[in-house]
Design a protein around this motif. Structure first.
Motif, PDB file in Angstrom:
ATOM      1  N   MET A 225      70.581  11.948  34.483  1.00 59.10           N
ATOM      2  CA  MET A 225      71.672  11.509  35.345  1.00 59.10           C
ATOM      3  C   MET A 225      72.509  10.489  34.575  1.00 59.10           C
ATOM      4  N   PRO A 226      73.839  10.654  34.580  1.00 60.22           N
ATOM      5  CA  PRO A 226      74.687   9.663  33.911  1.00 60.22           C
ATOM      6  C   PRO A 226      74.506   8.275  34.535  1.00 60.22           C
ATOM      7  N   LYS A 227      74.738   7.250  33.742  1.00 58.31           N
ATOM      8  CA  LYS A 227      74.538   5.881  34.216  1.00 58.31           C
ATOM      9  C   LYS A 227      75.787   5.296  34.852  1.00 58.31           C
ATOM     10  N   SER A 228      76.923   5.949  34.656  1.00 54.26           N
ATOM     11  CA  SER A 228      78.137   5.458  35.298  1.00 54.26           C
ATOM     12  C   SER A 228      78.539   6.436  36.400  1.00 54.26           C
ATOM     13  N   ASN A 229      79.208   5.919  37.412  1.00 52.95           N
ATOM     14  CA  ASN A 229      79.665   6.715  38.549  1.00 52.95           C
ATOM     15  C   ASN A 229      78.509   7.517  39.142  1.00 52.95           C
ATOM     16  N   VAL A 230      77.381   6.845  39.322  1.00 49.70           N
ATOM     17  CA  VAL A 230      76.126   7.483  39.708  1.00 49.70           C
ATOM     18  C   VAL A 230      76.234   8.229  41.030  1.00 49.70           C
ATOM     19  N   GLU A 231      76.885   7.652  42.012  1.00 43.68           N
ATOM     20  CA  GLU A 231      76.984   8.312  43.317  1.00 43.68           C
ATOM     21  C   GLU A 231      77.687   9.668  43.195  1.00 43.68           C
ATOM     22  N   TYR A 232      78.772   9.712  42.448  1.00 42.07           N
ATOM     23  CA  TYR A 232      79.495  10.968  42.239  1.00 42.07           C
ATOM     24  C   TYR A 232      78.591  12.006  41.581  1.00 42.07           C
ATOM     25  N   TRP A 233      77.930  11.601  40.487  1.00 42.63           N
ATOM     26  CA  TRP A 233      77.127  12.554  39.741  1.00 42.63           C
ATOM     27  C   TRP A 233      75.909  13.022  40.525  1.00 42.63           C
ATOM     28  N   GLU A 234      75.293  12.116  41.306  1.00 42.99           N
ATOM     29  CA  GLU A 234      74.162  12.547  42.132  1.00 42.99           C
ATOM     30  C   GLU A 234      74.608  13.601  43.136  1.00 42.99           C
ATOM     31  N   ASN A 235      75.726  13.340  43.830  1.00 46.07           N
ATOM     32  CA  ASN A 235      76.239  14.315  44.799  1.00 46.07           C
ATOM     33  C   ASN A 235      76.558  15.641  44.107  1.00 46.07           C
ATOM     34  N   LYS A 236      77.225  15.567  42.972  1.00 51.75           N
ATOM     35  CA  LYS A 236      77.643  16.758  42.236  1.00 51.75           C
ATOM     36  C   LYS A 236      76.440  17.571  41.761  1.00 51.75           C
ATOM     37  N   LEU A 237      75.532  16.930  41.037  1.00 55.31           N
ATOM     38  CA  LEU A 237      74.434  17.658  40.396  1.00 55.31           C
ATOM     39  C   LEU A 237      73.372  18.118  41.394  1.00 55.31           C
ATOM     40  N   TYR A 238      73.021  17.267  42.368  1.00 54.21           N
ATOM     41  CA  TYR A 238      72.061  17.712  43.389  1.00 54.21           C
ATOM     42  C   TYR A 238      72.681  18.795  44.272  1.00 54.21           C
ATOM     43  N   GLY A 239      74.004  18.722  44.467  1.00 53.40           N
ATOM     44  CA  GLY A 239      74.707  19.783  45.196  1.00 53.40           C
ATOM     45  C   GLY A 239      74.645  21.104  44.450  1.00 53.40           C
ATOM     46  N   ASN A 240      74.853  21.048  43.127  1.00 53.63           N
ATOM     47  CA  ASN A 240      74.733  22.257  42.299  1.00 53.63           C
ATOM     48  C   ASN A 240      73.343  22.865  42.430  1.00 53.63           C
ATOM     49  N   LYS A 241      72.330  22.010  42.344  1.00 52.61           N
ATOM     50  CA  LYS A 241      70.942  22.471  42.402  1.00 52.61           C
ATOM     51  C   LYS A 241      70.641  23.127  43.756  1.00 52.61           C
ATOM     52  N   ALA A 242      71.092  22.498  44.839  1.00 51.68           N
ATOM     53  CA  ALA A 242      70.863  23.050  46.179  1.00 51.68           C
ATOM     54  C   ALA A 242      71.599  24.384  46.342  1.00 51.68           C
ATOM     55  N   ARG A 243      72.826  24.456  45.846  1.00 52.27           N
ATOM     56  CA  ARG A 243      73.604  25.695  45.925  1.00 52.27           C
ATOM     57  C   ARG A 243      72.900  26.813  45.149  1.00 52.27           C
ATOM     58  N   ASP A 244      72.387  26.497  43.957  1.00 51.23           N
ATOM     59  CA  ASP A 244      71.671  27.493  43.158  1.00 51.23           C
ATOM     60  C   ASP A 244      70.475  28.041  43.924  1.00 51.23           C
ATOM     61  N   GLU A 245      69.722  27.160  44.573  1.00 47.67           N
ATOM     62  CA  GLU A 245      68.536  27.583  45.325  1.00 47.67           C
ATOM     63  C   GLU A 245      68.930  28.478  46.505  1.00 47.67           C
ATOM     64  N   ARG A 246      70.011  28.120  47.209  1.00 50.35           N
ATOM     65  CA  ARG A 246      70.491  28.953  48.327  1.00 50.35           C
ATOM     66  C   ARG A 246      70.916  30.332  47.832  1.00 50.35           C
ATOM     67  N   ASN A 247      71.667  30.353  46.730  1.00 52.87           N
ATOM     68  CA  ASN A 247      72.138  31.638  46.191  1.00 52.87           C
ATOM     69  C   ASN A 247      70.986  32.514  45.732  1.00 52.87           C
ATOM     70  N   GLN A 248      69.995  31.915  45.082  1.00 53.75           N
ATOM     71  CA  GLN A 248      68.850  32.692  44.624  1.00 53.75           C
ATOM     72  C   GLN A 248      68.105  33.283  45.818  1.00 53.75           C
TER      73      GLN A 248
END
Length: 151
Positions: free
Chosen positions: A88-111
Motif C-alpha cells: 500500500m502506498p504511504k501517501s494518500n492512503v485513504e484513496y489507495w485503500e479504497n481504490k485497491l480494496y475496491g479492485n480486489k472486491a470487484r475481481d472476486e465478484r466477477n470471478q
C-alpha cells in the motif's frame, strides 16, 4: 508540489506534469505480462479472444473451446495476497485503500459470476511471470487449460 488533503499536507516528488506523464503510461489492457501469456498460449496452438467485454471483468484471455478464462493481474493493482509487490502506498492512503480494496472486491465478484456461468477461471499474477518463475508458470497454465478437455 504540495497537496492539502484536509488536515494532511503531502509533498509529491514529481511536478504535476511529470506525475501526469507517469500515470498516462499505465495501461488497463495489452500489458507486457498479458502479451507474454498470450504469446506463449498462441505458440502452443491455443486460440482465444482477448479482453472480451461481454463477460464480467472483461477477461484478458477467453478460451471458449476449453470453457476457460484467464486473468493476468498486476500484483499492486489487484492486491496479490502475501506478495512483496502489493504494498500500500504511504501517501494518500485513504484513496489507495479504497481504490485497491475496491479492485480486489470487484475481481472476486466477477470471478464468482463467471464460475456461476460455468466458466473455469484462472488468475496469473505478475510476480509469477518474473524471469525466475516464468517458464514454470506458463507450462503449468498450459497444462491446466488442456487438462480440462481430457477425461
Amino acid at each position: 508540489m504540495r497537496f492539502n488533503l484536509g488536515q494532511i499536507i503531502m509533498v509529491d516528488k514529481f511536478s504535476k506534469e511529470t506525475r501526469s506523464k507517469i500515470m498516462s503510461k499505465i495501461r488497463g489492457k495489452d500489458t507486457k505480462p498479458e502479451i507474454l501469456v498470450r504469446s506463449y498460449l498462441f505458440s502452443k496452438g491455443l486460440r482465444f479472444r482477448k479482453n472480451d467485454r461481454r463477460y464480467p471483468g472483461s477477461p484478458d484471455i477467453v478460451l471458449p473451446k476449453y470453457n476457460t478464462m484467464v486473468f493476468v493481474h498486476g500484483c499492486f493493482w489487484h492486491l496479490h495476497d502475501g506478495c512483496k509487490y502489493a504494498k500500500m502506498p504511504k501517501s494518500n492512503v485513504e484513496y489507495w485503500e479504497n481504490k485497491l480494496y475496491g479492485n480486489k472486491a470487484r475481481d472476486e465478484r466477477n470471478q464468482k459470476k463467471l464460475e456461476d456461468m460455468g466458466w473455469n477461471v484462472i488468475t496469473i499474477w505478475e510476480c509469477e511471470l518474473k524471469k525466475d518463475r516464468r517458464e514454470r508458470t506458463l507450462e503449468e497454465l498450459y497444462s491446466q487449460i488442456i487438462s480440462i478437455l481430457q477425461p
